[in-house]
Design an enzyme around this catalytic site. Structure first.
Site, PDB file in Angstrom:
ATOM      1  N   ILE A 293       1.828   3.357  -4.662  1.00 12.35           N
ATOM      2  CA  ILE A 293       1.045   4.433  -4.802  1.00 12.35           C
ATOM      3  C   ILE A 293       1.221   5.821  -4.170  1.00 12.35           C
ATOM      4  O   ILE A 293       1.056   7.073  -4.856  1.00 12.35           O
ATOM      5  CB  ILE A 293      -0.258   4.037  -3.777  1.00 12.35           C
ATOM      6  CG1 ILE A 293      -1.170   2.764  -4.243  1.00 12.35           C
ATOM      7  CG2 ILE A 293      -1.369   4.818  -3.132  1.00 12.35           C
ATOM      8  CD1 ILE A 293      -1.969   2.093  -3.049  1.00 12.35           C
ATOM      9  N   ASP A 294       2.145   5.819  -3.253  1.00  8.56           N
ATOM     10  CA  ASP A 294       2.486   7.402  -2.545  1.00  8.56           C
ATOM     11  C   ASP A 294       3.315   7.953  -3.432  1.00  8.56           C
ATOM     12  O   ASP A 294       2.875   9.476  -3.502  1.00  8.56           O
ATOM     13  CB  ASP A 294       3.495   6.944  -1.651  1.00  8.56           C
ATOM     14  CG  ASP A 294       2.749   6.315  -0.305  1.00  8.56           C
ATOM     15  OD1 ASP A 294       1.462   5.980  -0.418  1.00  8.56           O
ATOM     16  OD2 ASP A 294       3.345   5.513   0.691  1.00  8.56           O
TER      17      ASP A 294
ATOM     18  N   HIS B 131       0.687  -1.284   0.058  1.00 12.09           N
ATOM     19  CA  HIS B 131       0.060  -0.057  -0.003  1.00 12.09           C
ATOM     20  C   HIS B 131       0.792   1.261  -0.068  1.00 12.09           C
ATOM     21  O   HIS B 131       0.307   2.252   0.124  1.00 12.09           O
ATOM     22  CB  HIS B 131      -0.882  -0.063   1.173  1.00 12.09           C
ATOM     23  CG  HIS B 131      -1.837   1.156   1.222  1.00 12.09           C
ATOM     24  ND1 HIS B 131      -2.740   0.769   0.060  1.00 12.09           N
ATOM     25  CD2 HIS B 131      -2.318   2.137   1.887  1.00 12.09           C
ATOM     26  CE1 HIS B 131      -3.770   2.026   0.456  1.00 12.09           C
ATOM     27  NE2 HIS B 131      -3.438   2.723   1.351  1.00 12.09           N
ATOM     28  N   CYS B 132       2.072   1.132  -0.131  1.00  6.87           N
ATOM     29  CA  CYS B 132       3.054   2.307  -0.248  1.00  6.87           C
ATOM     30  C   CYS B 132       4.022   2.335  -1.516  1.00  6.87           C
ATOM     31  O   CYS B 132       3.261   3.811  -2.049  1.00  6.87           O
ATOM     32  CB  CYS B 132       3.996   2.196   1.077  1.00  6.87           C
ATOM     33  SG  CYS B 132       3.284   2.047   2.793  1.00  6.87           S
ATOM     34  N   ILE B 133       4.753   1.873  -1.915  1.00  4.02           N
ATOM     35  CA  ILE B 133       5.560   2.091  -2.861  1.00  4.02           C
ATOM     36  C   ILE B 133       4.880   2.369  -4.134  1.00  4.02           C
ATOM     37  O   ILE B 133       5.028   3.174  -5.183  1.00  4.02           O
ATOM     38  CB  ILE B 133       6.678   0.941  -2.940  1.00  4.02           C
ATOM     39  CG1 ILE B 133       7.334   0.621  -1.605  1.00  4.02           C
ATOM     40  CG2 ILE B 133       7.617   1.613  -3.986  1.00  4.02           C
ATOM     41  CD1 ILE B 133       7.865   2.096  -1.085  1.00  4.02           C
TER      42      ILE B 133
END
Length: 421
Positions: free
Chosen positions: A256-257, A252-254
């Site tokens: 998307i962010d 859910h991080c790399i």
């Protein structure tokens, strides 16, 4: 009470703080209050220990916020179908809690987002719903999560924690609250600096992973093994940090962010070419893996259309049960589109649950791990390298293997033909 909120709640409990966990999913609340965990790397024993003496409880009732001194928001910040930031979970949470805020309460946001979310967007809904003023009647801060699921060396209380406040008083209170549970706090001058720092951490990884993914394709065309190249380069004791290629980015991080910053940058008429190019490269990697699968099958005189293919590893990283944004899904979809009969095996994901993006796979079970089952596939593609998998058995059983994680290097001379991707 997900992958960020639950570990943080338990850390506060271990530090002697009473914690109330709020989640809109009633089934999660019931399981927590029953002492049961629903996250693989968090044991039910941990939940049970936290429940003793009523130090931890869970609820779906936002009105109970009236009885707490601090609220920490740990909700998803996904992308829309058009890859625009979706901060609706943050704002909806703010609206739900605002009527129940009391004066002096601290609200801290942990969700990764673009600079300005805390002091503009979240502040606005909190002030509107409560009738109070941030920085005067209640305190507002941003402290980004730094969770590393599946890494036993990463402990919530020991990872340095950034903290930024709306005002100096907000920062002081936020440091006091987080100081109860986290050893090393790193204060910064504003919420926006903390928001920007979190994006930098993830953009740094995204860009460097994209670089090695691109080099993997180039070196493969030259007959050079990227994994051997990285092993050689990292012997340099300065000026180099190893990053490793894979089948694409997950979690859910790399994935998307970085796009949160590219979206916000448009407001200031700034280009983010590195970030966008990295996103394009990483997003294209499942397609490259499928091309290598087709080559491997063709070498065995088999078409991809009609072949039985096993995707080994559905979770986005080793040794966790989190399959959000996993490139395995994209690989499975591309293979199915080309006529492949697609299956998966993942001991951490026994059955695929309902997801926003991949509802067509919901209810699909993981196949069994035994010689008869594995040898029945025309090809096995290793997408996630769980350490509990017996790769020696895989080398013996599988007719053909496409390895995206370099876990089969010691079995290159085995009976199965092993390809790197």
């Amino acid at each position: 009470m997900g992958y960020v909120g639950l570990p943080l709640a338990l850390q506060f409990v271990r530090s002697g703080t009473r914690v109330l966990g709020i989640d809109v999913d009633e089934s999660k609340v019931d399981r927590l209050n029953g002492g049961q965990s629903y996250i693989k790397h968090i044991s039910s024993e941990d939940i049970g220990e936290a429940r003793r003496d009523q130090r931890f409880s869970a609820t779906t009732d936002f009105s109970e916020i009236a009885d707490v001194a601090a609220v920490i928001i740990c909700v998803p910040t996904p992308l829309s179908k058009n890859r625009d930031p979706d901060i609706s979970y943050v704002l909806d949470t703010g609206r739900a809690m605002a009527p129940h805020l009391r004066k002096g309460t601290l609200i801290a946001l942990e969700s990764t987002t673009y600079p300005g979310t805390t002091d503009e967007n979240l502040r606005a809904v909190l002030e509107e719903g409560s009738g109070m003023v941030a920085g005067v009647d209640f305190h507002l801060a941003y402290s980004p999560e730094r969770e590393d699921p599946g890494n036993p060396a990463s402990k919530v209380g020991e990872v340095p924690k950034l903290v930024g406040g709306l005002t100096p008083a907000c920062l002081e209170l936020a440091l006091a609250v987080y100081g109860r549970a986290v050893k090393n706090l790193v204060p910064v001058s504003s919420c926006r600096v903390a928001e920007a720092a979190k994006l930098l951490e993830n953009i740094f990884r995204s860009v460097n992973i994209a670089l090695v993914n691109e080099l993997k394709i180039v070196y493969a065309a030259m007959g050079i093994d990227i994994w051997e190249v990285i092993a050689a380069a990292k012997t340099k004791p300065f000026g180099f940090m190893p990053f490793y290629p894979g089948p694409g980015l997950g979690g859910h991080c790399i994935p998307i962010d970085p796009f949160y910053l590219t979206w916000k940058a448009h407001e200031f008429e700034c280009a983010t070419r590195f970030i966008e190019l990295a996103g394009e490269i990483n997003t294209s990697m499942p397609g490259y893996v499928v091309e290598r699968i087709a080559e491997a099958l063709n070498d065995a005189k088999k078409p991809l259309n009609g072949s039985r293919i096993l995707v080994l590893g559905l979770a986005y990283k080793p040794n966790v049960d989190d399959e959000r944004e996993s490139p395995s899904y994209r690989i499975m979809e591309l293979l199915k589109r080309k006529g492949g009969e697609v299956f998966y095996h993942d001991p951490f994901v026994p059955v695929i649950g309902q997801t926003r993006e991949h509802s067509e796979w919901a209810g699909t079970p993981s196949v069994e791990w035994n010689r008869e089952t594995i040898s029945g596939f025309d090809l096995v593609v290793i997408s996630t390298a769980h350490t509990c998998i017996n790769y020696a058995e895989l080398a013996e059983w599988a007719a053909c293997i496409v390895d995206t994680r370099n876990v089969m290097s010691e079995f290159q001379s085995s009976r199965g033909r092993i390809w790197k991707a």
